[in-house]
Enzyme design. Structure first.
Site, mmCIF file in Angstrom:
data_model
loop_
_atom_site.group_PDB
_atom_site.id
_atom_site.type_symbol
_atom_site.label_atom_id
_atom_site.label_comp_id
_atom_site.label_asym_id
_atom_site.label_seq_id
_atom_site.Cartn_x
_atom_site.Cartn_y
_atom_site.Cartn_z
ATOM 1 C CE LYS A 1 -1.372 86.055 17.586
ATOM 2 N NZ LYS A 1 -2.102 86.559 16.569
ATOM 3 C CB SER B 1 -5.981 85.633 15.732
ATOM 4 O OG SER B 1 -4.910 86.262 15.313
ATOM 5 C CB SER C 1 -4.235 88.355 13.172
ATOM 6 O OG SER C 1 -5.453 88.093 13.324
#
Ligand code: GLN
Length: 447
Positions: free
Chosen positions: A52, A127, A151
């Site tokens: 990420k 997210s 997330s």
């Protein structure tokens, strides 16, 4: 590794999961493995993984999907990145997300739209939407995400894969671009439960560069994974099953999963987490307050974006932040700054902290009686791209089932448990502090 990049080339135009690729370096590492052979003591050696984009990677752009960090190239690696390298894993690239991890659809990225591989008109969740979409699309067998209020679990649920939010403190946050420091945890996305346990093995452990790192044992998370759930007591929190408020297919899938657990020899017990209903206001006040403090460092001087044509220092701050941050990030900074301000601290931040304590105590109390909890991960399956973007409150409310876990600091894994209208449904297994082992064992039994 070549095949991985081929697959990415093929699928990226539809999925849009990546913000940066690490191709040259990854192929170099792969050639080393070809030359030296796979490390027999390390089952992960030579395997690809994606990261990420709020986890810093040396010499590889790390943007947190913000214009503020568009050209930011870190000079060091996050601890998890070092640990993956020690395990021999090959980092493939950086994955799209909501800006600074604020959001639940990846639509807050300053750079691109990521689509749900199951239905390209829907969001992959957020997210960590890029991390989830890449695994679900078969671009990668594993990726890392971060979970402050859902997330990892929510995008895992929306894309039909496995996503673990470990116990707070289990995985070092050193090198994770901070959002809500008392809530943030890094964790793995994979297609299978066992793969997930293997990646968590690789990234866990004490780190003296993170003051909240847990200084205790790191078990082997695959140990006893095949032992089954016979004789276990599963708590079903009644507040997490309001059938009328949720997509019917979601609740039905989770109820069917509970039946399966019963058939596997577990006992289902109804429990209550009465303060979880305060989760949303408590979470959004605490997370935004911490964010408003953490984001002070983006001042146009030390990091990233700097506005041009300014007359003085004040204008440099104001213009750089106004132009560098997106709308949702600004909303959080305003909310957080307000909640922490002298006149409102007692009414907002302090109250939220008190609610947080009550939420944590609810979990501690039910865990005296049950081994783990089962609940839907989300109130609905993946929604349409653009469907909620103009309604931040609806977006916030949808986190009602995931945020209590972060406020309590306990671990939770989301695993696929069925479909509703052709979209995957996820259920979360929630465990005692530092008892990820039980969660993996129960998840494996269901799989
Ligand atoms: N959707 C939540 C938020 O916007 C959770 C985000 C996260 O876990 N990083 O804050």
């Amino acid at each position: 590794i070549e095949a991985v990049y081929e697959k990415i080339n093929e699928t990226e135009p539809n999925v849009g999961a990546f913000l940066a690729l690490n191709k040259e370096e990854a192929l170099k590492q792969a050639r080393e493995v070809d030359k030296n052979g796979i490390d027999p003591n390390n089952i992960l050696s030579g395997l690809p993984i994606g990261i990420k984009d709020n986890i810093v990677t040396k010499d590889l752009t790390t943007t947190a999907a913000s214009k503020m960090l568009e050209d930011f190239v870190p000079v060091y690696n996050a601890t998890v990145v070092e640990k993956l390298a020690e395990a021999g894993m090959i980092s493939i690239g950086k994955l799209n997300m909501d800006e600074f991890a604020m959001g639940g659809s990846t639509e807050n990225s300053a750079f691109k739209v990521t689509r749900n591989p199951w239905n390209l008109s829907k969001v992959p969740g957020g997210s960590s939407g890029g991390s989830a979409a890449a695994v679900a699309a078969g671009q990668l067998p594993a990726s890392l995400g971060s979970d402050t209020g859902g997330s990892i679990r929510q995008p895992a649920s929306f894309t039909g894969i496995v996503g673990m939010k470990p116990t707070y403190g289990r995985v070092s946050r050193y090198g994770l671009i901070a959002f809500g420091s008392s809530l943030d945890q890094i964790g793995p996305f994979t297609r299978t439960v066992k793969d997930n346990a293997l990646v968590l093995n690789a990234i866990s452990g004490y780190d003296d560069r993170d003051s909240t790192s847990y200084n205790g044992e790191t078990p082997d998370f695959t140990e006893n994974i095949e032992a089954g759930v016979k004789g276990m007591r599963i708590g079903v929190p009644k507040e997490y099953f309001h059938e009328d408020a949720k997509e019917k297919g979601v609740v039905e899938s989770v109820r069917a999963a509970l039946k399966k657990y019963e058939e596997l020899g577990a006992e289902i017990v109804e429990v209550s987490l009465p303060h979880s209903k305060y989760g949303i206001p408590a979470y959004y006040i605490i997370a935004s307050s911490e964010a408003s403090s953490n984001l002070q460092r983006f001042d146009g001087i030390r990091y990233g974006y700097r506005a041009e044509g300014v007359k003085n220092l004040e204008e440099l701050y104001v213009k750089s932040r106004s132009e560098g941050f997106g709308l949702e990030v600004k909303r959080r900074i305003m909310l957080g700054t307000f909640s922490l301000s002298a006149g409102f601290y007692d009414a907002h931040f302090k109250k939220a902290a008190q609610a947080r304590t009550l939420i944590r105590q609810d979990f501690e109390k039910v865990f005296e009686d049950v081994d783990f909890l089962v609940a839907p991960t989300t109130t609905s399956t993946a929604f349409e791209i653009g469907g909620r973007i103009d309604d931040p409150l609806a977006m916030y409310m949808a986190d009602i089932l995931t945020v209590p876990v972060n406020l309590a600091g306990v671990p939770s894994v989301s695993i696929p448990c069925g479909f509703s209208d052709d979209m995957p449904v996820g259920m979360q297994l929630i465990g005692k502090h530092f008892d990820e082992q039980t969660l993996y064992r129960a998840a494996y039994a269901f799989e």
